[in-house]
Design a protein around this motif. Structure first.
Motif, mmCIF file in Angstrom:
data_model
loop_
_atom_site.group_PDB
_atom_site.id
_atom_site.type_symbol
_atom_site.label_atom_id
_atom_site.label_comp_id
_atom_site.label_asym_id
_atom_site.label_seq_id
_atom_site.Cartn_x
_atom_site.Cartn_y
_atom_site.Cartn_z
ATOM 1 N N THR A 179 -14.145 -5.105 6.585
ATOM 2 C CA THR A 179 -14.187 -5.764 5.275
ATOM 3 C C THR A 179 -15.171 -5.157 4.289
ATOM 4 N N TRP A 314 -3.140 -1.338 -8.508
ATOM 5 C CA TRP A 314 -3.559 -1.996 -7.273
ATOM 6 C C TRP A 314 -5.029 -2.387 -7.428
ATOM 7 N N VAL A 316 -8.224 -3.337 -6.146
ATOM 8 C CA VAL A 316 -8.965 -3.299 -4.884
ATOM 9 C C VAL A 316 -10.458 -3.378 -5.187
ATOM 10 N N TRP A 326 -11.457 -2.543 1.643
ATOM 11 C CA TRP A 326 -10.653 -3.630 2.213
ATOM 12 C C TRP A 326 -9.757 -4.137 1.090
ATOM 13 N N PRO A 328 -6.557 -6.057 -0.600
ATOM 14 C CA PRO A 328 -5.499 -7.067 -0.528
ATOM 15 C C PRO A 328 -4.158 -6.441 -0.888
ATOM 16 N N ARG A 334 3.271 -8.741 -0.916
ATOM 17 C CA ARG A 334 2.498 -9.663 -0.087
ATOM 18 C C ARG A 334 3.340 -10.318 1.007
ATOM 19 N N SER A 338 1.109 -6.922 6.356
ATOM 20 C CA SER A 338 0.344 -5.668 6.326
ATOM 21 C C SER A 338 0.978 -4.552 7.144
ATOM 22 N N GLY A 356 -4.141 -4.717 8.130
ATOM 23 C CA GLY A 356 -5.213 -5.670 8.358
ATOM 24 C C GLY A 356 -5.001 -6.551 9.573
ATOM 25 N N TYR A 362 -6.710 -13.188 10.555
ATOM 26 C CA TYR A 362 -7.142 -13.422 9.178
ATOM 27 C C TYR A 362 -7.284 -12.107 8.391
ATOM 28 N N GLY A 365 -2.509 -9.708 5.265
ATOM 29 C CA GLY A 365 -2.576 -9.739 3.806
ATOM 30 C C GLY A 365 -3.471 -8.667 3.234
ATOM 31 N N PHE A 366 -4.054 -7.821 4.116
ATOM 32 C CA PHE A 366 -4.931 -6.738 3.685
ATOM 33 C C PHE A 366 -4.571 -5.456 4.436
#
Length: 420
Positions: A179, A314, A316, A326, A328, A334, A338, A356, A362, A365-366
């Motif tokens: 992250t 994008w 970021v 890191w 999204p 989305r 990932s 991700g 968790y 999404g990344f």
């Protein structure tokens, strides 16, 4: 005989395997892939470190078994680094051990201190060994937020009150992989106070301590008074000195934890090859200009990457530390997740990133993007990503302030934006 082995059953399918397979197939077809998926430094190891290795390896007496906990000079060099960098005093005999990279040290310490069914607290998302080292050792893992703030502290309090059995250990990693979060000393003070109050061990992964880009210099948790009562910290030469393949790391801190790791390692290995340990002394004790140069190199790459991604539509965040961004997933992608997004980006833009999901549920999404190519290749990557975004209907920024450009003209404008 067909049933899978117990410890293997506890490991999920390797999420990165799908992207790695697609990457290998593309290269087999002769495609030029810009690989930003692995955290593998591409810069050469500084010459004075290589020279010391060559000098030492020429001595036949250096080819025998080494010392599992690290040669004395290496442990003293690591203690000197901590005193110089963090003003933390360490006893090289009882509070320092050399490891075969920080990953090996984390896994073996997990094996040393874990009983089946223990509860371990691990940030999610996080580097896979942080949780799977303990899972392999038989523990149960409870996820906590990965941000170094009140949210994590509140989650720790809930975990202590509601976990059965009570948690025995906590993993933290700042600057973080994946992250890129950076913690400050005030956060560590609260963390140490909490762990001491509830008698929980802390394992801090400080592998990216020297890769930071702003005024916030990453601290060591051992700077907190009383931290050595409950904490051990892992560091590595892999990123600081571009020595990833050398497999040289350290654990430092609580003598009881260091002793446990020492005992486990004494049964498993004889330590790193002696010439590598001697060269590691040269890295820690020699000229440190190379560290500042490395930091500048990664900062320049970060700036080129983030500007180029913004030019590609994008958004970021710019990382304060580590060698990763890191990112999204762009809103248009989305829903696909990932893994599928990473495969699509590889297929259509020739750019490999790490999904991700591979860093925990968790992390979905990344994607993690590594600063592991030179600035020219990063510009090439962001141009390809901009074209990719345009083909999928993403509303691209107006780089020239005079309407949306397309084709070669847009590529030139994006390239100029990444140079500014």
């Amino acid at each position: 005989m067909t049933e899978e082995f117990h410890r293997i059953r506890r490991l999920p399918p390797y999420v990165f395997a799908e992207v790695n397979k697609a990457k290998a197939a593309a290269r087999a077809r002769g495609e030029d892939i810009i690989d930003l998926g692995m955290g593998n430094p591409d810069s050469p190891t500084p010459p004075h470190i290589v020279q010391k290795l060559v000098e030492t390896v020429s001595n036949p007496r250096a080819h025998g078994y080494s010392v599992s906990k690290g040669i004395p000079g290496l442990r003293r060099a690591l203690a000197a680094y901590y005193e110089r960098r963090f003003e933390v005093k360490l006893d090289p005999e009882t509070e320092v051990i050399a490891t075969l990279g920080s990953k090996e040290g984390l896994a073996n310490l997990a094996a040393a201190i874990t009983s089946p069914g223990d509860t371990i607290l691990v940030p999610n998302p996080s580097y896979p060994i942080h949780q799977f080292g303990f899972i392999i050792a038989g523990a149960s893992v409870r996820s906590i937020p990965a941000t170094p703030d009140e949210e994590m502290l509140r989650a720790l309090d809930r975990a202590v009150r509601h976990s059965v059995p009570k948690p025995t250990a906590l993993i933290v990693n700042f600057p973080s992989n994946p992250t890129a979060y950076v913690a400050d000393l005030d956060f560590y003070r609260e963390l140490v106070a909490f762990a001491r109050r509830h008698e929980i061990w802390i394992m801090s992964d400080l592998a990216y301590a020297e890769i930071y880009f702003g005024d916030r210099v990453p601290p060591s948790i051992l700077q907190v008074p009383g931290a050595k009562e409950i904490a051990v910290e892992f560091t590595s030469l892999s990123k600081t000195y571009s020595m990833a393949g050398w497999r040289m790391g350290f654990a430092a801190g609580n003598p009881r934890l260091i002793n446990a790791l020492t005992r486990i390692k004494s049964y498993l290995d004889y330590g790193a090859f002696t010439p590598i340990q001697v060269a590691a002394v040269a890295a820690l004790s020699g000229p440190q200009d190379c560290v500042a140069e490395m930091r500048t190199l990664y900062r320049d790459r970060r700036d080129v990457l983030i500007r180029g991604l913004h030019a590609a539509g994008w958004d970021v965040p710019s990382p304060e530390g580590s060698m990763f961004a890191w990112a999204p997933l762009p809103p248009a992608f989305r829903e696909m997740g990932s893994v599928d997004f990473s495969k699509l980006l590889l297929k259509e833009a020739g750019v490999a990133v790490a999904p991700g999901l591979g860093f925990g549920e968790y992390g979905e999404g990344f994607v993690r993007i590594g600063l592991v190519e030179n600035t020219q290749r990063l510009r090439q990557a962001t141009r390809a990503i901009r074209q990719f975004m345009g083909r999928h209907g993403v509303n691209l920024p107006d780089l020239a302030g005079s309407g949306r450009r397309v084709g070669k003209e847009a590529d030139q404008a994006a390239d100029a934006a990444s140079v500014i």
